[in-house]
Design an enzyme around this catalytic site. Sequence first.
Site, PDB file in Angstrom:
ATOM      1  N   ALA A 150       4.321   4.380   4.014  1.00 55.75           N
ATOM      2  CA  ALA A 150       5.270   3.265   3.910  1.00 55.75           C
ATOM      3  C   ALA A 150       4.743   2.066   2.869  1.00 55.75           C
ATOM      4  O   ALA A 150       3.505   1.453   3.126  1.00 55.75           O
ATOM      5  CB  ALA A 150       5.045   2.400   5.271  1.00 55.75           C
ATOM      6  N   SER A 179       7.699  -3.423  -9.823  1.00 52.94           N
ATOM      7  CA  SER A 179       8.769  -3.940 -10.870  1.00 52.94           C
ATOM      8  C   SER A 179       9.988  -3.593 -10.285  1.00 52.94           C
ATOM      9  O   SER A 179      10.818  -4.346 -10.288  1.00 52.94           O
ATOM     10  CB  SER A 179       8.388  -3.560 -12.289  1.00 52.94           C
ATOM     11  OG  SER A 179       7.220  -4.198 -12.652  1.00 52.94           O
ATOM     12  N   ALA A 187      -3.105  -6.181   5.828  1.00 53.20           N
ATOM     13  CA  ALA A 187      -3.066  -4.624   5.979  1.00 53.20           C
ATOM     14  C   ALA A 187      -1.584  -4.606   6.286  1.00 53.20           C
ATOM     15  O   ALA A 187      -0.981  -4.344   7.545  1.00 53.20           O
ATOM     16  CB  ALA A 187      -3.923  -4.265   7.110  1.00 53.20           C
ATOM     17  N   LEU A 188      -0.602  -3.993   5.305  1.00 58.16           N
ATOM     18  CA  LEU A 188       0.518  -3.795   5.495  1.00 58.16           C
ATOM     19  C   LEU A 188       0.940  -2.433   5.032  1.00 58.16           C
ATOM     20  O   LEU A 188       1.502  -1.656   5.973  1.00 58.16           O
ATOM     21  CB  LEU A 188       1.443  -4.781   4.714  1.00 58.16           C
ATOM     22  CG  LEU A 188       3.073  -4.552   4.639  1.00 58.16           C
ATOM     23  CD1 LEU A 188       3.599  -4.732   5.967  1.00 58.16           C
ATOM     24  CD2 LEU A 188       3.929  -5.336   3.592  1.00 58.16           C
ATOM     25  N   THR A 189       0.529  -1.876   4.065  1.00 53.36           N
ATOM     26  CA  THR A 189       0.895  -0.658   3.393  1.00 53.36           C
ATOM     27  C   THR A 189       0.430   0.470   4.233  1.00 53.36           C
ATOM     28  O   THR A 189      -0.805   0.425   4.855  1.00 53.36           O
ATOM     29  CB  THR A 189       0.394  -0.534   2.025  1.00 53.36           C
ATOM     30  OG1 THR A 189       0.930  -1.516   1.242  1.00 53.36           O
ATOM     31  CG2 THR A 189       0.802   0.667   1.207  1.00 53.36           C
ATOM     32  N   GLN A 214       2.117  -9.072 -42.137  1.00 52.90           N
ATOM     33  CA  GLN A 214       3.241  -9.496 -41.246  1.00 52.90           C
ATOM     34  C   GLN A 214       3.296  -8.565 -40.042  1.00 52.90           C
ATOM     35  O   GLN A 214       3.854  -9.120 -39.300  1.00 52.90           O
ATOM     36  CB  GLN A 214       4.371  -9.620 -42.174  1.00 52.90           C
ATOM     37  CG  GLN A 214       4.248 -10.654 -43.096  1.00 52.90           C
ATOM     38  CD  GLN A 214       5.651 -10.973 -44.029  1.00 52.90           C
ATOM     39  OE1 GLN A 214       6.400  -9.948 -44.137  1.00 52.90           O
ATOM     40  NE2 GLN A 214       5.707 -12.009 -44.361  1.00 52.90           N
ATOM     41  N   GLU A 269       1.902  -6.060  -4.435  1.00 57.77           N
ATOM     42  CA  GLU A 269       2.855  -7.322  -3.969  1.00 57.77           C
ATOM     43  C   GLU A 269       4.173  -6.954  -4.476  1.00 57.77           C
ATOM     44  O   GLU A 269       5.063  -7.760  -4.850  1.00 57.77           O
ATOM     45  CB  GLU A 269       2.379  -8.458  -4.540  1.00 57.77           C
ATOM     46  CG  GLU A 269       0.834  -8.674  -3.760  1.00 57.77           C
ATOM     47  CD  GLU A 269       0.572 -10.153  -3.799  1.00 57.77           C
ATOM     48  OE1 GLU A 269       1.217 -11.143  -3.481  1.00 57.77           O
ATOM     49  OE2 GLU A 269      -0.972 -10.563  -3.466  1.00 57.77           O
TER      50      GLU A 269
HETATM   51  C1  FAD Z   1      -5.430  -1.661  -5.917  1.00 54.22           C
HETATM   52  C2  FAD Z   1      -4.306  -1.903  -5.057  1.00 54.22           C
HETATM   53  C3  FAD Z   1      -4.600  -2.886  -4.010  1.00 54.22           C
HETATM   54  C4  FAD Z   1      -3.549  -2.983  -3.026  1.00 54.22           C
HETATM   55  N1  FAD Z   1      -3.802  -3.984  -1.988  1.00 54.22           N
HETATM   56  C5  FAD Z   1      -2.949  -4.005  -0.923  1.00 54.22           C
HETATM   57  C6  FAD Z   1      -3.445  -4.803   0.173  1.00 54.22           C
HETATM   58  O1  FAD Z   1      -4.305  -5.847   0.132  1.00 54.22           O
HETATM   59  N2  FAD Z   1      -2.613  -5.036   1.161  1.00 54.22           N
HETATM   60  C7  FAD Z   1      -1.343  -3.998   1.364  1.00 54.22           C
HETATM   61  O2  FAD Z   1      -0.900  -3.962   2.249  1.00 54.22           O
HETATM   62  N3  FAD Z   1      -1.202  -3.102   0.293  1.00 54.22           N
HETATM   63  C8  FAD Z   1      -1.829  -3.070  -0.884  1.00 54.22           C
HETATM   64  N4  FAD Z   1      -1.710  -2.402  -2.031  1.00 54.22           N
HETATM   65  C9  FAD Z   1      -0.366  -1.602  -1.731  1.00 54.22           C
HETATM   66  C10 FAD Z   1       0.795  -1.716  -2.788  1.00 54.22           C
HETATM   67  O3  FAD Z   1       1.344  -2.829  -2.296  1.00 54.22           O
HETATM   68  C11 FAD Z   1       1.459  -0.386  -2.654  1.00 54.22           C
HETATM   69  O4  FAD Z   1       0.889   0.305  -3.667  1.00 54.22           O
HETATM   70  C12 FAD Z   1       2.811  -0.950  -3.441  1.00 54.22           C
HETATM   71  O5  FAD Z   1       3.622  -1.713  -2.810  1.00 54.22           O
HETATM   72  C13 FAD Z   1       3.713   0.388  -3.850  1.00 54.22           C
HETATM   73  O6  FAD Z   1       3.695   1.256  -2.657  1.00 54.22           O
HETATM   74  P1  FAD Z   1       3.287   2.696  -3.183  1.00 54.22           P
HETATM   75  O7  FAD Z   1       2.097   2.870  -3.521  1.00 54.22           O
HETATM   76  O8  FAD Z   1       3.474   3.341  -1.660  1.00 54.22           O
HETATM   77  O9  FAD Z   1       4.516   3.506  -3.871  1.00 54.22           O
HETATM   78  P2  FAD Z   1       6.194   4.109  -3.603  1.00 54.22           P
HETATM   79  O10 FAD Z   1       6.643   2.893  -2.774  1.00 54.22           O
HETATM   80  O11 FAD Z   1       5.641   5.371  -3.074  1.00 54.22           O
HETATM   81  O12 FAD Z   1       6.592   3.928  -4.905  1.00 54.22           O
HETATM   82  C14 FAD Z   1       6.548   5.014  -5.883  1.00 54.22           C
HETATM   83  C15 FAD Z   1       7.557   4.681  -7.124  1.00 54.22           C
HETATM   84  O13 FAD Z   1       8.833   4.588  -6.525  1.00 54.22           O
HETATM   85  C16 FAD Z   1       9.428   3.256  -6.966  1.00 54.22           C
HETATM   86  N5  FAD Z   1      10.337   2.954  -5.705  1.00 54.22           N
HETATM   87  C17 FAD Z   1      10.213   2.966  -4.346  1.00 54.22           C
HETATM   88  N6  FAD Z   1      11.093   2.513  -3.926  1.00 54.22           N
HETATM   89  C18 FAD Z   1      12.315   2.163  -4.732  1.00 54.22           C
HETATM   90  C19 FAD Z   1      13.556   1.622  -4.940  1.00 54.22           C
HETATM   91  N7  FAD Z   1      13.832   1.566  -3.612  1.00 54.22           N
HETATM   92  N8  FAD Z   1      14.250   1.773  -5.860  1.00 54.22           N
HETATM   93  C20 FAD Z   1      13.604   1.999  -7.110  1.00 54.22           C
HETATM   94  N9  FAD Z   1      12.450   2.528  -7.142  1.00 54.22           N
HETATM   95  C21 FAD Z   1      11.622   2.303  -5.945  1.00 54.22           C
HETATM   96  C22 FAD Z   1       8.461   2.457  -6.890  1.00 54.22           C
HETATM   97  O14 FAD Z   1       8.743   1.227  -7.835  1.00 54.22           O
HETATM   98  C23 FAD Z   1       7.310   3.171  -7.733  1.00 54.22           C
HETATM   99  O15 FAD Z   1       7.522   3.256  -9.155  1.00 54.22           O
HETATM  100  C24 FAD Z   1      -2.431  -2.341  -2.967  1.00 54.22           C
HETATM  101  C25 FAD Z   1      -2.325  -1.253  -3.742  1.00 54.22           C
HETATM  102  C26 FAD Z   1      -3.307  -1.154  -4.936  1.00 54.22           C
HETATM  103  C27 FAD Z   1      -3.121   0.245  -6.022  1.00 54.22           C
END
Ligand code: FAD
Length: 386
Positions: free
Chosen positions: A129, A369, A123-125, A282, A366
Site C-alpha cells: 500500500a 508526481s 507510519a502510513l506506507t 548563450q 508525500e
Molecule cells: C526515502 C523515503 C522516505 C519515505 N518516508 C515515508 C514516511 O515517513 N512515512 C510513510 O508512510 N511513507 C514514506 N515513504 C513512502 C512513500 O510515501 C511512497 O514510496 C510513495 O507514496 C509511493 O508509494 P510506492 O513506493 O509504493 O510506489 P507505488 O505506489 O507502487 O507507485 C509506483 C509507480 O506507479 C505510479 N502510480 C501509482 N498509482 C498510480 C495511479 N493511480 N495513477 C498513475 N500512476 C500511479 C506512481 O506514481 C509510481 O510512479 C517514503 C519513501 C521513501 C522512498
Amino acid sequence: MALDHETLNALIDTVRRFVRERLVPLEARVAHEDRIPPDVIGEMRELGLFGMTIPEAFGGLGLNTEEECRVVMELGWTSPAFRSVIGTNNGIGSQGLVMDGTETQKAHYLPKMASGEIIGSFALTEPDAGSDAGSLMTQARPERGGYVLSGTKRFITNAPQAQLFTVFARTDPASRDSRGVSAFLVDAATPGITLGPKNRKMGQQGAHVCDVIFDGCWVPEAALLGGPANLNKGFQTAMKTLDRGRLHISALAVGCAERLITDSLNYALERKQFGEAIAQFQLIQAMLADSRTEAYAARCMVLDAARRRDVGEPVTMLASCSKLFATEMVGRVADRAVQIFGGAGYMEEAGIERFYRDVRLFRIYEGTSQIQQTLIARNMIRDAGG
Ligand SMILES: Cc1cc2nc3c(=O)[nH]c(=O)nc-3n(C[C@H](O)[C@H](O)[C@H](O)COP(=O)(O)OP(=O)(O)OC[C@H]3O[C@@H](n4cnc5c(N)ncnc54)[C@H](O)[C@@H]3O)c2cc1C
C-alpha cells in the site's frame, strides 16, 4: 499564530547563517558518514527547529504555513538530509496530533516533540500500500480495553531514531478502503515493535528510513489519535497532514533549486573555455535563465498556496499543484546544474551529483508526481460538477 515582521526576519536570518556557516561545510562529511553529528542536532534543538510548526502553547515556535515555508526555503540551501532530521517533528510526524489530537495527547507529546527530546515518525506506507495508502492492511483489533496492532510499515523516515509513531491501521475489518482506518500514537518502546535494517538509499545519506513491524503490539484505547470520536477517521487526519506537508516539501525544493542555481552561476562565471567564461555562452545562459525562471515560479506558487492556507482556504489542490511543479522543477534545475558543471558535475567533489540524487526523492514521497496530477484533475472535475 503569525510572527511580527521583525521576529520572522530575525528567525530567517539566524537560520540562514546557521545553514550557510555551520551546515554547508559539513555536507560531504555527513554524506560520507551517513550520520549527522549529534552536536549539530543539539544546535538545531536550541534554534527551535524541531518545533517550528508546533503551537507556542506546547513549546513550539507556532509558525503559520507561510512562515514555515520561508524558513524551510532557507534549510533547502543545504543537503536535504539535515532538514529530514527535523522534518517529521514539524510535518507528518506531529501535524496529525496538532490538528486532531485530544488535549491530553497534545499536552503529553507536543512539548517533547517541539524541543526535539523525542522524534515522531509517520507510519502510513506498507509493502502493498504505497500510492493507494487507503488499501493498507495493518490491523488494529480491539482487545483488553485497547487495540492490538499487526502489520508492516515500509520506508518510514526517522524510524530508527523515533520514540513515537503515528500509525495508520484498519479498525473496521469489513472495510477495504480508507474509510475503515484509524490513527494511533504508539510509543516506539512498546513490546511487539521491531525495526527492519536501515534502507540503503539513492541519496540523502544522514537521513534514515526503515521498516517498522508490528506483531501483536498492544496499545491502550488512549492511543487512538483524537479519541473514540476519531475511530475510522484516521485517513482524513493523514490527508490533512499531507496538505501542509506537501507545501513544506515544495518550499524545500525551491531552496535546493536556489542553491543549485547559485552554484551553477558561480561556476559558469569562473570556468573558462574558448578563452572566456562559459557564462558568456548563450546556451549556458539559456540553462541559467530557465532555472531561475522556474525556481521563481515555484517560489511564488508555494507562498501563494501557503498564504491561502493561512486564511483558511481549502488548499488540497493548490498544495498538489505546488508539489508537482516545485519538485519536478528542482529535478530539471539539478540536471542543468550537472550539465553546467560538465565533467566536474558528475564527480563527487563538486557536490552537484549529490544534490541531483538527493532531490530525486521529492517527486516520490508525500505523493508521487502522478498522484499529484491525479488529485489536481480530480479536484478540477469535481469543481466543474463532473
Ligand atoms: C526515502 C523515503 C522516505 C519515505 N518516508 C515515508 C514516511 O515517513 N512515512 C510513510 O508512510 N511513507 C514514506 N515513504 C513512502 C512513500 O510515501 C511512497 O514510496 C510513495 O507514496 C509511493 O508509494 P510506492 O513506493 O509504493 O510506489 P507505488 O505506489 O507502487 O507507485 C509506483 C509507480 O506507479 C505510479 N502510480 C501509482 N498509482 C498510480 C495511479 N493511480 N495513477 C498513475 N500512476 C500511479 C506512481 O506514481 C509510481 O510512479 C517514503 C519513501 C521513501 C522512498
